[in-house]
Scaffold this active site. Structure first.
Site, PDB file in Angstrom:
ATOM      1  N   LYS A 247      46.096  50.172  29.876  1.00  0.00           N
ATOM      2  CA  LYS A 247      46.728  49.164  30.085  1.00  0.00           C
ATOM      3  C   LYS A 247      48.048  49.191  29.403  1.00  0.00           C
ATOM      4  O   LYS A 247      48.264  48.675  28.402  1.00  0.00           O
ATOM      5  CB  LYS A 247      45.798  47.847  29.681  1.00  0.00           C
ATOM      6  CG  LYS A 247      46.170  46.675  30.212  1.00  0.00           C
ATOM      7  CD  LYS A 247      45.326  45.748  30.067  1.00  0.00           C
ATOM      8  CE  LYS A 247      45.888  44.127  30.218  1.00  0.00           C
ATOM      9  NZ  LYS A 247      46.185  43.771  31.888  1.00  0.00           N
TER      10      LYS A 247
HETATM   11  N1  PMP Z   1      43.854  44.954  36.949  1.00  0.00           N
HETATM   12  C1  PMP Z   1      44.925  44.736  36.337  1.00  0.00           C
HETATM   13  C2  PMP Z   1      46.099  45.303  36.926  1.00  0.00           C
HETATM   14  C3  PMP Z   1      44.805  43.735  35.397  1.00  0.00           C
HETATM   15  O1  PMP Z   1      46.290  43.492  34.848  1.00  0.00           O
HETATM   16  C4  PMP Z   1      43.732  43.076  35.018  1.00  0.00           C
HETATM   17  C5  PMP Z   1      43.920  42.333  33.816  1.00  0.00           C
HETATM   18  N2  PMP Z   1      43.624  42.720  32.716  1.00  0.00           N
HETATM   19  C6  PMP Z   1      42.945  43.493  35.679  1.00  0.00           C
HETATM   20  C7  PMP Z   1      42.711  44.277  36.756  1.00  0.00           C
HETATM   21  C8  PMP Z   1      41.194  42.663  35.333  1.00  0.00           C
HETATM   22  O2  PMP Z   1      40.768  43.168  33.907  1.00  0.00           O
HETATM   23  P1  PMP Z   1      40.172  42.292  33.048  1.00  0.00           P
HETATM   24  O3  PMP Z   1      38.911  41.606  33.558  1.00  0.00           O
HETATM   25  O4  PMP Z   1      39.669  43.305  32.025  1.00  0.00           O
HETATM   26  O5  PMP Z   1      40.956  41.173  32.634  1.00  0.00           O
END
Ligand code: PMP
Length: 312
Positions: free
Chosen positions: A156
């Site tokens: 991320k």
């Molecule tokens: N894909 C992307 C590109 C994101 O930014 C997020 C949000 N964090 C998610 C998927 C979903 O991840 P999570 O369920 O861990 O928030």
């Protein structure tokens, strides 16, 4: 009145005082990794429950490894800093917790090595992101998801969000709520900030990590709940764009988006164009759990307020 606080340069300070210099490496080159964690307000208990904090910090550590960043905080230090920040800030509503490990050196030069790393955490009020009742009207983005061979989506990384921002703005300025991106092979990857699921013939199907997704924690939550509570297995496989058009139900998952039905893609209604029955059951269960109202999943929820005050 709530006053937000931040953890900045190893100290807790009022958020308004947490400032970085203009030459900070991460600001210039997108060299930071971060998490988005929700703290969910429970009105009856006067409590904020932080959802799956451990999994978020585990993912942050993986992002740090990919980006060659030092990160030597223990879980205990991180958890107590987060709960203290929420408690000191005094929010009585849903909050977003943003830990960010960033290349903090104020120097020029694109690289990852020979730079200082620092941890920043801030908390901000954060209500609903997409309209869950109405569902999301989506388009297939003309922007492709970044590839693992370019910028690894499993990390991320702040810089990656230029890809998401291009897709989100294209979608919204064209009158849609959210973008769904394809990977370079043309398979469904993910939304600008959400993972995608379809339900087809009673099966839950979602793209695998090799489709250049961020491996979502809400995605894992839904997969666990589907298995544990509805005896529904999730198949991880490549999904074609047109499979979404013909699916029985489709929804997106994310810390911001929670579980949001996708009711339309490229102007084609999905199912009957409203939230489907399985999605509805998942949404109800999910909200019960994240607000600390389901004892079976209490281990996913960390309370922040040590002295719980009931609402007047
Ligand atoms: N894909 C992307 C590109 C994101 O930014 C997020 C949000 N964090 C998610 C998927 C979903 O991840 P999570 O369920 O861990 O928030």
């Amino acid at each position: 009145m709530a006053t937000p606080y931040a953890y900045f340069k190893k100290q807790i300070v009022p958020l308004a005082e947490a400032k970085i210099g203009v030459m900070t490496h991460a600001f210039n080159y997108g060299t930071a990794v971060f998490e988005g964690i929700r703290g969910n307000w429970n009105e009856e208990e006067g409590q904020v429950y932080v959802f799956r904090m451990k999994e978020h910090f585990d993912r942050l550590r993986k992002s740090c490894r990919i980006m060659q960043m030092e990160f030597d905080y223990s879980d205990e230090e991180l958890f107590s800093t987060v709960t203290r920040l929420v408690e000191m800030s005094g929010f009585r509503e849903d909050v977003y917790i943003r830990p960010l490990v960033y290349k903090s050196s104020e120097v020029l030069g694109v690289r990852l090595h020979n730079l200082e790393d620092d941890l920043l955490i801030f908390v901000a009020p954060f209500g609903p992101y997409l309209d869950i009742e109405k569902g999301a009207r989506c388009c297939t983005s003309s922007w492709r998801r970044v590839e693992d061979t370019g910028i690894p989506a499993r990390a991320k990384i702040t810089g990656i969000y230029a890809n998401s921002a291009l897709a989100k703005t294209e979608a919204q300025l064209s009158g849609f709520d959210e973008a769904i991106m394809l990977d370079e092979r043309g398979h469904i990857s993910e939304g600008s900030g959400e993972n995608i699921f379809i339900i087809q013939g009673g099966k839950l199907i979602t793209p695998p990590p090799s489709s250049n997704i961020l491996v979502g924690i809400t995605r894992d939550t839904v997969m666990t709940l589907a298995q544990e509570e509805f005896a529904m297995e999730t198949v991880e496989r490549d999904i074609d764009r047109t499979e979404l058009y013909t699916s029985d139900e489709c929804f997106m998952t994310g810390t911001a988006a929670h579980v949001t039905p996708v009711v339309e893609l490229d102007r084609r209604p999905i199912g009957n164009g409203r939230m489907g029955p399985v999605t509805g059951r998942l949404v109800d269960l999910y909200f019960q759990i994240i607000t600390g109202r389901n004892p079976k999943y209490a281990h996913w929820c960390t309370p922040c307020y040590s002295k719980v005050k009931a609402s007047p």
